[in-house]
Write a protein that holds these residues in place. Sequence first.
Motif, PDB file in Angstrom:
ATOM      1  N   LYS A 629      -3.021  -0.256   0.731  1.00 55.93           N
ATOM      2  CA  LYS A 629      -2.209  -0.272  -0.474  1.00 55.93           C
ATOM      3  C   LYS A 629      -0.902   0.470  -0.214  1.00 55.93           C
ATOM      4  O   LYS A 629      -0.896   1.516   0.440  1.00 55.93           O
ATOM      5  CB  LYS A 629      -2.951   0.384  -1.631  1.00 55.93           C
ATOM      6  CG  LYS A 629      -4.268  -0.286  -1.998  1.00 55.93           C
ATOM      7  CD  LYS A 629      -4.050  -1.676  -2.573  1.00 55.93           C
ATOM      8  CE  LYS A 629      -5.366  -2.293  -3.013  1.00 55.93           C
ATOM      9  NZ  LYS A 629      -5.170  -3.666  -3.547  1.00 55.93           N
ATOM     10  N   VAL A 630       0.195  -0.059  -0.717  1.00 53.74           N
ATOM     11  CA  VAL A 630       1.499   0.569  -0.563  1.00 53.74           C
ATOM     12  C   VAL A 630       2.195   0.599  -1.915  1.00 53.74           C
ATOM     13  O   VAL A 630       1.876  -0.184  -2.825  1.00 53.74           O
ATOM     14  CB  VAL A 630       2.375  -0.174   0.465  1.00 53.74           C
ATOM     15  CG1 VAL A 630       1.753  -0.120   1.850  1.00 53.74           C
ATOM     16  CG2 VAL A 630       2.591  -1.626   0.047  1.00 53.74           C
ATOM     17  N   LYS A 631       3.149   1.490  -2.046  1.00 50.97           N
ATOM     18  CA  LYS A 631       3.957   1.567  -3.256  1.00 50.97           C
ATOM     19  C   LYS A 631       5.105   0.573  -3.164  1.00 50.97           C
ATOM     20  O   LYS A 631       5.753   0.454  -2.125  1.00 50.97           O
ATOM     21  CB  LYS A 631       4.508   2.979  -3.438  1.00 50.97           C
ATOM     22  CG  LYS A 631       3.429   4.034  -3.657  1.00 50.97           C
ATOM     23  CD  LYS A 631       4.054   5.412  -3.810  1.00 50.97           C
ATOM     24  CE  LYS A 631       2.978   6.478  -4.012  1.00 50.97           C
ATOM     25  NZ  LYS A 631       3.568   7.838  -4.117  1.00 50.97           N
ATOM     26  N   ALA A 632       5.355  -0.127  -4.258  1.00 55.50           N
ATOM     27  CA  ALA A 632       6.385  -1.162  -4.258  1.00 55.50           C
ATOM     28  C   ALA A 632       7.742  -0.581  -4.643  1.00 55.50           C
ATOM     29  O   ALA A 632       8.444  -1.092  -5.517  1.00 55.50           O
ATOM     30  CB  ALA A 632       5.993  -2.281  -5.219  1.00 55.50           C
ATOM     31  N   ASP A 633       8.099   0.549  -3.981  1.00 53.55           N
ATOM     32  CA  ASP A 633       9.369   1.193  -4.317  1.00 53.55           C
ATOM     33  C   ASP A 633      10.399   1.085  -3.195  1.00 53.55           C
ATOM     34  O   ASP A 633      11.506   1.604  -3.297  1.00 53.55           O
ATOM     35  CB  ASP A 633       9.147   2.664  -4.673  1.00 53.55           C
ATOM     36  CG  ASP A 633       8.422   3.435  -3.571  1.00 53.55           C
ATOM     37  OD1 ASP A 633       8.247   2.867  -2.471  1.00 53.55           O
ATOM     38  OD2 ASP A 633       8.021   4.584  -3.817  1.00 53.55           O
ATOM     39  N   GLY A 634      10.017   0.412  -2.087  1.00 52.89           N
ATOM     40  CA  GLY A 634      10.956   0.226  -0.993  1.00 52.89           C
ATOM     41  C   GLY A 634      11.206   1.466  -0.158  1.00 52.89           C
ATOM     42  O   GLY A 634      12.092   1.459   0.700  1.00 52.89           O
ATOM     43  N   LYS A 635      10.431   2.533  -0.360  1.00 52.10           N
ATOM     44  CA  LYS A 635      10.621   3.760   0.398  1.00 52.10           C
ATOM     45  C   LYS A 635       9.612   3.855   1.528  1.00 52.10           C
ATOM     46  O   LYS A 635       8.540   3.251   1.489  1.00 52.10           O
ATOM     47  CB  LYS A 635      10.483   4.974  -0.532  1.00 52.10           C
ATOM     48  CG  LYS A 635      11.546   5.023  -1.624  1.00 52.10           C
ATOM     49  CD  LYS A 635      11.356   6.260  -2.500  1.00 52.10           C
ATOM     50  CE  LYS A 635      12.421   6.314  -3.604  1.00 52.10           C
ATOM     51  NZ  LYS A 635      12.230   7.515  -4.468  1.00 52.10           N
ATOM     52  N   ALA A 636       9.971   4.668   2.542  1.00 56.23           N
ATOM     53  CA  ALA A 636       9.077   4.857   3.683  1.00 56.23           C
ATOM     54  C   ALA A 636       7.810   5.577   3.256  1.00 56.23           C
ATOM     55  O   ALA A 636       7.862   6.535   2.476  1.00 56.23           O
ATOM     56  CB  ALA A 636       9.790   5.627   4.785  1.00 56.23           C
ATOM     57  N   GLN A 637       6.677   5.108   3.781  1.00 54.95           N
ATOM     58  CA  GLN A 637       5.377   5.697   3.457  1.00 54.95           C
ATOM     59  C   GLN A 637       4.594   5.870   4.744  1.00 54.95           C
ATOM     60  O   GLN A 637       4.603   4.986   5.601  1.00 54.95           O
ATOM     61  CB  GLN A 637       4.613   4.778   2.492  1.00 54.95           C
ATOM     62  CG  GLN A 637       5.379   4.464   1.222  1.00 54.95           C
ATOM     63  CD  GLN A 637       4.833   3.253   0.501  1.00 54.95           C
ATOM     64  OE1 GLN A 637       3.625   3.156   0.274  1.00 54.95           O
ATOM     65  NE2 GLN A 637       5.703   2.319   0.152  1.00 54.95           N
ATOM     66  N   THR A 638       3.911   6.988   4.868  1.00 56.27           N
ATOM     67  CA  THR A 638       3.094   7.252   6.050  1.00 56.27           C
ATOM     68  C   THR A 638       1.662   6.807   5.765  1.00 56.27           C
ATOM     69  O   THR A 638       1.079   7.198   4.755  1.00 56.27           O
ATOM     70  CB  THR A 638       3.126   8.732   6.423  1.00 56.27           C
ATOM     71  OG1 THR A 638       4.475   9.114   6.702  1.00 56.27           O
ATOM     72  CG2 THR A 638       2.271   9.004   7.654  1.00 56.27           C
ATOM     73  N   LYS A 639       1.110   5.995   6.651  1.00 57.08           N
ATOM     74  CA  LYS A 639      -0.235   5.458   6.468  1.00 57.08           C
ATOM     75  C   LYS A 639      -1.035   5.640   7.752  1.00 57.08           C
ATOM     76  O   LYS A 639      -0.512   5.460   8.856  1.00 57.08           O
ATOM     77  CB  LYS A 639      -0.194   3.974   6.114  1.00 57.08           C
ATOM     78  CG  LYS A 639       0.485   3.651   4.797  1.00 57.08           C
ATOM     79  CD  LYS A 639      -0.357   4.123   3.616  1.00 57.08           C
ATOM     80  CE  LYS A 639       0.317   3.808   2.301  1.00 57.08           C
ATOM     81  NZ  LYS A 639      -0.515   4.258   1.150  1.00 57.08           N
ATOM     82  N   LEU A 640      -2.298   6.013   7.583  1.00 58.76           N
ATOM     83  CA  LEU A 640      -3.235   6.011   8.698  1.00 58.76           C
ATOM     84  C   LEU A 640      -4.006   4.696   8.644  1.00 58.76           C
ATOM     85  O   LEU A 640      -4.731   4.431   7.688  1.00 58.76           O
ATOM     86  CB  LEU A 640      -4.204   7.191   8.611  1.00 58.76           C
ATOM     87  CG  LEU A 640      -5.230   7.288   9.750  1.00 58.76           C
ATOM     88  CD1 LEU A 640      -4.519   7.546  11.080  1.00 58.76           C
ATOM     89  CD2 LEU A 640      -6.254   8.388   9.468  1.00 58.76           C
TER      90      LEU A 640
END
Length: 804
Positions: A629-640
């Motif tokens: 799942k990711v946020k739909a805000d267009g910003k960088a997100q760190t995921k494992l």
Amino acid sequence: MLKTVTQNPLIHLLVLSAIVWLIFARTLGSYFLADDFGEIYYVNTICNGDYGLIWLNFTSNFMSVPGMSVWRPWLLVSLLIDFIIWKANPIGFYLTNVLSYNAVVLLLYWLMRQLTRTASVAKSSLVAILTALVFAVSPLHCESISWVVGRVDVVCAVFYLLCLNFFKKSESAHYAGNLSLSKKLTAASILFWWIAMWTKEMAIGAPVMALAMTFLFSQQAGNFKYAVRQSLPLWISTVIYFVLRYLALGTLLGGYTQGIGDSQAANALLHWLDPDTLRRLFFPFVYSLYDQNKAPAIALTTCYTVTSTIIILRAISLKLSFKWISFLFVWIATCLAPIYKLWGLGYELEGARFCFFLTMPMAAVIPVLLLLEPREKLTKQPSKTNINARIIGLTALLVAMVVLGKTAFRTNLEWVHAGNEVRNFLNQVSSLNAKVAAQHEEAIVLGIPKRHGGAHMILNGSTLNKGLSPPFKPENNSGCILTFDPILFSENFPLDVSRFRDLVSQGKQIAYWDDEHKQLKQISLAPSQKTPELTTADNSGRAKIIQGYPHSRKRIRLTTSKGEQSLVDINEGDGLTFSTTDLTPLSADYLECSVDLIPPPGATEATFRVTFNEYAKRSSSSINKVTVKVKADGKAQTKLVRIPLSSNWLWFTQNIDDLFLELPPGSQVAVNSVKLKRADEVRPSLTVEGQNQSREGFYLVEGSNPIPVRIRFPQLSHNEKIEQLSLRVTAPNAFIDNFGTGDVAIEQAQSYKLALPGLSSTMLSLDISKLSRGNYRQVQVQCLDANDQQIGELSDPITIWVEK
């Protein structure tokens, strides 16, 4: 002479029968498939003295199958008659299928002759034979004919059409004043309706059809009271049927229930909104056979365009019969209503049997709309233009029938080949069983063949065991075979890695079915004490970039910053490939990577896949992937991101040369690290203490005492601490990931949170006193921290059968 030949019903019946056998005669050389083994095994039990099962099927659910609620005793009778005559010889069973299909074609012809009797003899004959021909050559019927238990729709259709034909004869006799004959024909019609309903519920539309036929096509057409009075015996039978059905099943509707039924209900709307299903009804081409050959589809498109244009022109000039349009609408509606939860056609025409009844009115559409006129137009001499248009339309229809007939022949051969492969597979597994039995050992069998194109093969381990036992083999040849396939059918299923590793550690032999060479091959797995390191594929300090689609307009670019690999302009199929050092199948179970991800605008999830060995030749598996799942805000997100490797049984069939990490298209991804992990490092494992699993991998649970479940915890990093567990028990016969509907199963599961001491394992008591009996359940565990955050991955589920 020509007129006699073209209008002679006997010649028509011979031509129709010849075409049926020309297309489907090869079916007689096939073997049993999928559910055939369970149902023939069941009738063998009856013939061995358990005669009470016959009456049980008249008073309760068909074969007491879990997850189904259907009342079909006549289907059992048809199989029982075949078994008494033929034993376990598939020729006899398929002979019944083809003969039944032949009968359906002829009865459809007879029905259309009766309904079009007000037209000229020539038109009536032509409409009837064309309708029967279009139906006879349909590729959608292969599943019903060349699969023994697929006969359920065919046999039902035989008695359904007998019911309608005898009803029409009865109505005609009644109008002619021959009341005695009318009553006898009505009684026969009702009897055939009951047999049809006891075969499959698809015949439920017969009373509506009888009403419509009388209202539209009788001598008192338009008299609704007369139509109701004539069809009343079938309506009364329907009421009686539902009363008896409720007493037998405890429900009026039925069908698939529990996990499967819930999944079907949840996805029904999506299937109805899928335009591909409608397209495949008219273009019934198995994807694996016709993906590269577009000529048949082009030919059909041309034929449909021609006939549709002529029909539209006829509609504009008011030359279409409104009563026939109304009747076809009613006929189609009565065939669609019973399959509201089953609607859908796969790329390989999976589920085509559910459309068997629907293809009857569909086959009548073009002949009726091309040839039949409104009543007021019958006395007028057709114009030369009208005659020429019909000739063109009929020519296009004949070309379409040739294309469909050729397609049906080729598609049906896939079912025959599937049956022969099943026979070959069973013989080889039988030999393996004899070999390991002589050595007092057991063997694991992976890769049980599931499909050959659109043809079913062997569903699961339980089906395999039945196929290796009497009456299919002289003696039980399955006692030393261990399987991993789900209890219910799943083409792509996650392997129970915990159980597999445990059996391998006990020294069990391993074999898998090589689908390409049609051979059962044995493999040896070398134990591994450490998890290997990944190395770069091009020895440049970075992973090699692979573009999945070279024709992409954009170019994937690589930039580096602090040792990271940042990729942008990612297209479908693009990703990174890694070489491996000392990577053996038992040395790793997951590929783990930390990524900084910028998803495309509006995206709420991102999917990462892994494939291994010869990326260009191996398609991405639905198992070796994970969606985050990711946020739909267009910003960088760190995921494992942790992608399962060994859950795909193919992982264990060869040494791994390279891994390909496919990235989510449209994203920007910075890959910080890529590691290999063993299962015991990232997820817990479950066992039922003091009990052995069956050869198919489930635990048999009797009584209502709590079940002792041992949970072994993963080897965590220093900054992770397990404080709680989420213990999930699925709903009856709901299998996690079995149909790609794990969410449905999990939503219905019961969750428990338990405070834990800092131990490497613990024992829990699973209370089953409130669980319903006679069905399967699955149990799965998720580790949590003090803040209810997930730690690691979900355990492999264990499956229990709760005995009645």
